[in-house]
Write a protein that holds these residues in place. Structure first.
Motif, mmCIF file in Angstrom:
data_model
loop_
_atom_site.group_PDB
_atom_site.id
_atom_site.type_symbol
_atom_site.label_atom_id
_atom_site.label_comp_id
_atom_site.label_asym_id
_atom_site.label_seq_id
_atom_site.Cartn_x
_atom_site.Cartn_y
_atom_site.Cartn_z
ATOM 1 N N GLN A 1 22.633 6.084 -0.857
ATOM 2 C CA GLN A 1 21.722 5.068 -0.323
ATOM 3 C C GLN A 1 20.261 5.466 -0.541
ATOM 4 O O GLN A 1 19.437 4.633 -0.911
ATOM 5 C CB GLN A 1 21.989 4.845 1.166
ATOM 6 C CG GLN A 1 23.284 4.127 1.467
ATOM 7 C CD GLN A 1 23.244 2.699 0.966
ATOM 8 O OE1 GLN A 1 22.349 1.932 1.280
ATOM 9 N NE2 GLN A 1 24.218 2.337 0.158
ATOM 10 N N LEU A 2 19.941 6.721 -0.312
ATOM 11 C CA LEU A 2 18.571 7.186 -0.524
ATOM 12 C C LEU A 2 18.186 7.078 -1.997
ATOM 13 O O LEU A 2 17.063 6.650 -2.317
ATOM 14 C CB LEU A 2 18.409 8.626 -0.027
ATOM 15 C CG LEU A 2 18.435 8.812 1.489
ATOM 16 C CD1 LEU A 2 18.526 10.283 1.842
ATOM 17 C CD2 LEU A 2 17.219 8.180 2.133
ATOM 18 N N ARG A 3 19.091 7.445 -2.885
ATOM 19 C CA ARG A 3 18.809 7.333 -4.319
ATOM 20 C C ARG A 3 18.605 5.877 -4.712
ATOM 21 O O ARG A 3 17.674 5.546 -5.443
ATOM 22 C CB ARG A 3 19.937 7.947 -5.143
ATOM 23 C CG ARG A 3 19.860 9.465 -5.249
ATOM 24 C CD ARG A 3 20.836 10.016 -6.287
ATOM 25 N NE ARG A 3 22.228 9.816 -5.908
ATOM 26 C CZ ARG A 3 22.923 10.638 -5.119
ATOM 27 N NH1 ARG A 3 22.346 11.713 -4.617
ATOM 28 N NH2 ARG A 3 24.176 10.385 -4.831
ATOM 29 N N MET A 4 19.481 5.008 -4.217
ATOM 30 C CA MET A 4 19.402 3.591 -4.561
ATOM 31 C C MET A 4 18.083 2.988 -4.077
ATOM 32 O O MET A 4 17.479 2.169 -4.761
ATOM 33 C CB MET A 4 20.594 2.846 -3.938
ATOM 34 C CG MET A 4 20.663 1.366 -4.281
ATOM 35 S SD MET A 4 20.002 0.246 -3.032
ATOM 36 C CE MET A 4 21.012 0.552 -1.630
ATOM 37 N N LYS A 5 17.627 3.422 -2.909
ATOM 38 C CA LYS A 5 16.384 2.882 -2.341
ATOM 39 C C LYS A 5 15.150 3.646 -2.817
ATOM 40 O O LYS A 5 14.043 3.362 -2.381
ATOM 41 C CB LYS A 5 16.463 2.907 -0.816
ATOM 42 C CG LYS A 5 17.525 1.975 -0.278
ATOM 43 C CD LYS A 5 17.719 2.170 1.200
ATOM 44 C CE LYS A 5 18.923 1.367 1.644
ATOM 45 N NZ LYS A 5 19.656 2.017 2.703
ATOM 46 N N ARG A 6 15.397 4.622 -3.709
ATOM 47 C CA ARG A 6 14.315 5.438 -4.265
ATOM 48 C C ARG A 6 13.476 6.100 -3.167
ATOM 49 O O ARG A 6 12.255 6.069 -3.180
ATOM 50 C CB ARG A 6 13.441 4.606 -5.206
ATOM 51 C CG ARG A 6 14.193 4.100 -6.416
ATOM 52 C CD ARG A 6 13.315 3.480 -7.452
ATOM 53 N NE ARG A 6 12.544 2.335 -7.014
ATOM 54 C CZ ARG A 6 12.901 1.069 -7.169
ATOM 55 N NH1 ARG A 6 14.058 0.788 -7.742
ATOM 56 N NH2 ARG A 6 12.126 0.089 -6.778
ATOM 57 N N LEU A 7 14.177 6.713 -2.231
ATOM 58 C CA LEU A 7 13.528 7.443 -1.141
ATOM 59 C C LEU A 7 13.768 8.937 -1.340
ATOM 60 O O LEU A 7 14.784 9.335 -1.914
ATOM 61 C CB LEU A 7 14.093 6.996 0.210
ATOM 62 C CG LEU A 7 13.831 5.538 0.579
ATOM 63 C CD1 LEU A 7 14.621 5.150 1.818
ATOM 64 C CD2 LEU A 7 12.350 5.293 0.789
ATOM 65 N N PRO A 8 12.855 9.780 -0.862
ATOM 66 C CA PRO A 8 13.031 11.224 -1.031
ATOM 67 C C PRO A 8 14.284 11.727 -0.309
ATOM 68 O O PRO A 8 14.608 11.258 0.787
ATOM 69 C CB PRO A 8 11.778 11.827 -0.397
ATOM 70 C CG PRO A 8 10.867 10.710 -0.068
ATOM 71 C CD PRO A 8 11.616 9.447 -0.174
ATOM 72 N N MET A 9 14.958 12.667 -0.928
ATOM 73 C CA MET A 9 16.194 13.193 -0.351
ATOM 74 C C MET A 9 15.953 13.899 0.983
ATOM 75 O O MET A 9 16.833 13.915 1.836
ATOM 76 C CB MET A 9 16.872 14.144 -1.353
ATOM 77 C CG MET A 9 18.350 14.298 -1.165
ATOM 78 S SD MET A 9 19.342 12.783 -1.082
ATOM 79 C CE MET A 9 19.086 12.005 -2.639
ATOM 80 N N TRP A 10 14.765 14.457 1.208
ATOM 81 C CA TRP A 10 14.509 15.130 2.478
ATOM 82 C C TRP A 10 14.472 14.142 3.645
ATOM 83 O O TRP A 10 14.582 14.547 4.791
ATOM 84 C CB TRP A 10 13.232 15.982 2.433
ATOM 85 C CG TRP A 10 11.964 15.224 2.241
ATOM 86 C CD1 TRP A 10 11.325 14.973 1.063
ATOM 87 C CD2 TRP A 10 11.153 14.626 3.269
ATOM 88 N NE1 TRP A 10 10.183 14.257 1.279
ATOM 89 C CE2 TRP A 10 10.055 14.018 2.631
ATOM 90 C CE3 TRP A 10 11.264 14.526 4.654
ATOM 91 C CZ2 TRP A 10 9.065 13.334 3.325
ATOM 92 C CZ3 TRP A 10 10.268 13.841 5.347
ATOM 93 C CH2 TRP A 10 9.195 13.251 4.686
ATOM 94 N N TRP A 11 14.352 12.852 3.361
ATOM 95 C CA TRP A 11 14.402 11.853 4.432
ATOM 96 C C TRP A 11 15.775 11.810 5.095
ATOM 97 O O TRP A 11 15.920 11.296 6.192
ATOM 98 C CB TRP A 11 14.059 10.472 3.876
ATOM 99 C CG TRP A 11 12.595 10.215 3.741
ATOM 100 C CD1 TRP A 11 11.606 11.107 3.497
ATOM 101 C CD2 TRP A 11 11.968 8.937 3.845
ATOM 102 N NE1 TRP A 11 10.401 10.478 3.421
ATOM 103 C CE2 TRP A 11 10.590 9.145 3.632
ATOM 104 C CE3 TRP A 11 12.427 7.658 4.077
ATOM 105 C CZ2 TRP A 11 9.674 8.108 3.661
ATOM 106 C CZ3 TRP A 11 11.514 6.623 4.094
ATOM 107 C CH2 TRP A 11 10.157 6.849 3.898
ATOM 108 N N ARG A 12 16.785 12.333 4.400
ATOM 109 C CA ARG A 12 18.144 12.335 4.968
ATOM 110 C C ARG A 12 18.146 13.001 6.337
ATOM 111 O O ARG A 12 18.729 12.481 7.287
ATOM 112 C CB ARG A 12 19.094 13.058 4.005
ATOM 113 C CG ARG A 12 20.533 13.098 4.447
ATOM 114 C CD ARG A 12 21.414 13.707 3.369
ATOM 115 N NE ARG A 12 21.049 15.052 2.984
ATOM 116 C CZ ARG A 12 21.494 16.149 3.611
ATOM 117 N NH1 ARG A 12 22.291 16.045 4.655
ATOM 118 N NH2 ARG A 12 21.123 17.339 3.191
#
Length: 114
Positions: free
Chosen positions: A33-44
């Motif tokens: 989901q983070l990759r698809m939304k182009r958000l940084p992985m540290w946001w996990r």
């Protein structure tokens, strides 16, 4: 009304806590989901902690009603932000989002009516 409040609060807390766990243990779905939304992985980690605190706040709302109201409001805002993140990248796969959003909105409504 009290039964609806308790039921919705517990269901919302369980949904939210389960989502928090998937984020915090590093499950593949939140990463995708983070990759698809182009958000940084540290946001996990950040998103997982926000969800966990939201679930905890809902349950603590049984003892401190204001805390439950604030947690429910925060979760509604969290999932509104999730919708924006989906729409920003053109994702129309909103079934999972809708389940969480409708549950948190219903919880906020019964919390305010209580």
């Amino acid at each position: 009304m009290f039964a609806a409040y308790v039921t919705l609060t517990v269901v919302t807390a369980v949904f939210t806590a389960s989502a928090a766990v998937t984020y915090l243990i590093g499950h593949d779905y939140p990463k995708a989901q983070l990759r698809m939304k182009r958000l940084p992985m540290w946001w996990r980690w950040l998103l997982g902690v926000i969800l966990a605190l939201g679930a905890l706040g809902l349950l603590l709302g049984f003892a401190v009603p204001l805390l439950g109201t604030l947690a429910a409001t925060g979760l509604v805002l969290y999932f509104a932000g999730a919708l924006i993140a989906h729409l920003r990248v053109g994702s129309h796969d909103l079934v999972g989002w809708a389940v969480f959003f409708v549950t948190t909105v219903a919880n906020l409504v019964v919390t305010l009516l209580r």
